[in-house]
Design a protein around this motif. Structure first.
Motif, PDB file in Angstrom:
ATOM      1  N   ALA A 314      -2.806  -5.796  -7.229  1.00 45.07           N
ATOM      2  CA  ALA A 314      -2.133  -4.501  -6.797  1.00 45.07           C
ATOM      3  C   ALA A 314      -1.278  -3.926  -7.645  1.00 45.07           C
ATOM      4  N   ARG A 315      -0.451  -4.818  -8.552  1.00 42.61           N
ATOM      5  CA  ARG A 315       0.256  -4.091  -9.602  1.00 42.61           C
ATOM      6  C   ARG A 315      -0.422  -3.502 -10.403  1.00 42.61           C
ATOM      7  N   THR A 318      -1.519  -0.135  -9.007  1.00 44.01           N
ATOM      8  CA  THR A 318      -0.646   0.848  -8.616  1.00 44.01           C
ATOM      9  C   THR A 318       0.571   1.018  -9.693  1.00 44.01           C
ATOM     10  N   GLY A 346      -4.057  -4.599  -0.913  1.00 47.23           N
ATOM     11  CA  GLY A 346      -3.052  -5.679  -1.323  1.00 47.23           C
ATOM     12  C   GLY A 346      -2.438  -6.566  -0.260  1.00 47.23           C
ATOM     13  N   GLN A 348       0.741  -6.267   0.729  1.00 45.44           N
ATOM     14  CA  GLN A 348       1.544  -5.543   1.515  1.00 45.44           C
ATOM     15  C   GLN A 348       0.701  -4.494   2.437  1.00 45.44           C
ATOM     16  N   VAL A 351      -3.524   0.014  -0.425  1.00 48.61           N
ATOM     17  CA  VAL A 351      -2.850   0.641  -1.658  1.00 48.61           C
ATOM     18  C   VAL A 351      -3.518   1.834  -2.279  1.00 48.61           C
ATOM     19  N   GLU A 391      -4.785   6.445  -5.394  1.00 43.40           N
ATOM     20  CA  GLU A 391      -3.881   5.686  -4.583  1.00 43.40           C
ATOM     21  C   GLU A 391      -3.411   6.219  -3.428  1.00 43.40           C
ATOM     22  N   ARG A 394       2.896   5.188   0.548  1.00 45.75           N
ATOM     23  CA  ARG A 394       3.349   4.313   1.673  1.00 45.75           C
ATOM     24  C   ARG A 394       4.145   5.417   2.632  1.00 45.75           C
TER      25      ARG A 394
END
Length: 397
Positions: A314-315, A318, A346, A348, A351, A391, A394
């Motif tokens: 995920a990192r 993004t 991901g 959270q 994403v 992407e 959020r």
């Protein structure tokens, strides 16, 4: 984020007031900006549920003046269901799908006729555009819709947009018109999205709550953690402040500034070249305008499955702006083929969306081999290449 609780700032002798100034907030629309206006049902209807013809005429006049100042304007107008309720003898907004569709069928014709009559008085040509999920979810249809908007705007017409509620279903719907307006902003590459509502912009809590103050300027894509967006929409509307905050976040992530403001303030907000700083909430863009292909993937496509990834992947996707590789995939949901649009999820939450280069069966085979510590299939291509990845912002929850 900048918050301001008063409409004016004290100054001068005798308690005189000067106009509010919010540092960093633009004082006017960019010259020649392309603007999408969204007006909700609660702003277009009277107390008895009928259409507010005076409000429609005021907005039509404002749109004509904006065009004279060099702005392209697209209008996203709610109100079809509300406009159909009175002719059909409905006292309350129906909840049953077939009755909603019946009201929309009757009301949409009434609604667009009112807009055409009002705008023609100012010499403005209108064009009805009714959208369905298929019109935007299928890539070839999406391109066609974009071309239609481009043609209408180049010819000087004002598109009046709504979802085709007469045929929309619960499962296949574009959602509320706040989300539709954000999507239309992408379709026409708008510079500014204006979401009119019955509240003076975004507040830290419901207006009237002790300590609640208006938020006049939002910078960055933060989670608006200090803002209560739980208030629901009116009896005639379907949205609320949460949907407007989400629409603003989506639009801003793709280069479209957003204003959330009260419809009662429309004349002060858009009638002149300057925008009063004590009106509404201005959301700054958080990203550049993106190519239409990535906009389609992120906001209009219908994912055929999910690819679940770990925190490191995920990192990489993004923060590192990398392609999604096989080692980062932990699970798969859905039955999709290579070349399908998938949602990348991901730890959270979602994403990104992208075009997957593997089928679900191929990914599951790799994951199963890894779980049993045996050699897996010899795959080296990215699961989703960076060029095929969009992407997701959020949004306010």
């Amino acid at each position: 984020m900048t918050t301001t609780g008063t409409a004016t700032a004290p100054g001068g002798p005798g308690g005189a007031h000067r106009p509010l100034e919010v540092p960093g907030r633009p004082a006017s629309l960019p010259p020649g900006a392309r603007v999408v206006l969204k007006v909700g049902s609660s702003s277009l209807t009277r107390a008895d549920g009928g259409l507010d013809l005076n409000r429609i005429d005021i907005l039509a006049g404002l749109i004509a003046r904006m065009r004279q100042r060099g702005h392209d304007v697209v209008l996203v107008s709610s109100g079809a269901v509300a406009a159909g309720m009175v002719p059909l003898g409905m006292e309350d907004r129906p909840t049953e799908l077939r009755l909603l569709q019946a009201a929309a069928s009757v009301g949409q014709g009434n609604l667009v006729a009112r807009w055409q009559t009002a705008m023609s008085a100012y010499g403005v040509v209108t064009a009805q555009v009714l959208l369905t999920v298929q019109d935007v979810a299928v890539r070839s249809h999406y391109r066609t819709v974009r071309a239609t908007f481009d043609a209408l705007l180049s010819l000087g017409a004002v598109p009046v947009v709504n979802e085709n509620d007469a045929v929309a279903t619960t499962e296949f719907s574009l959602g509320d018109n706040d989300h539709l307006a954000a999507l239309v902003s992408h379709l026409v590459t708008a510079d500014v999205l204006v979401l009119f509502t019955d509240v003076d912009g975004l507040w830290t809590a419901r207006p009237g709550t002790p300590g609640a103050v208006p938020v006049r300027h939002v910078v960055g894509s933060g989670q608006l953690a200090s803002v209560d967006v739980s208030a629901r929409g009116s009896a005639l509307g379907t949205g609320g402040m949460r949907s407007k905050a989400q629409a603003a976040t989506i639009a801003c992530a793709s280069g479209t500034a957003t204003i959330v403001a009260a419809a009662n303030d429309a004349a002060r907000l858009l009638g002149e070249t300057t925008i009063p700083q004590d009106l509404g909430t201005w959301f700054e863009p958080t990203g550049p305008h993106r190519p239409s292909r990535r906009l389609w993937m992120a906001y209009a496509s219908i994912p055929e499955g999910r690819v679940v990834i770990d925190a490191g992947a995920a990192r990489a996707v993004t923060v590192g702006k990398k392609s999604l590789l096989l080692p980062g995939v932990t699970a798969v949901a859905g039955d999709f083929e290579s070349g399908s649009v998938v949602e990348v999820v991901g730890p959270q939450g979602p994403v990104a969306r992208g075009i997957c280069r593997y089928s679900a069966a191929e990914l599951e085979e790799v994951i199963e081999a890894r779980a049993h510590r045996r050699p897996g299939p010899d795959h080296v291509a990215p699961v989703v290449h960076r060029d095929d990845l969009a992407e997701l912002p959020r949004t306010a929850g």
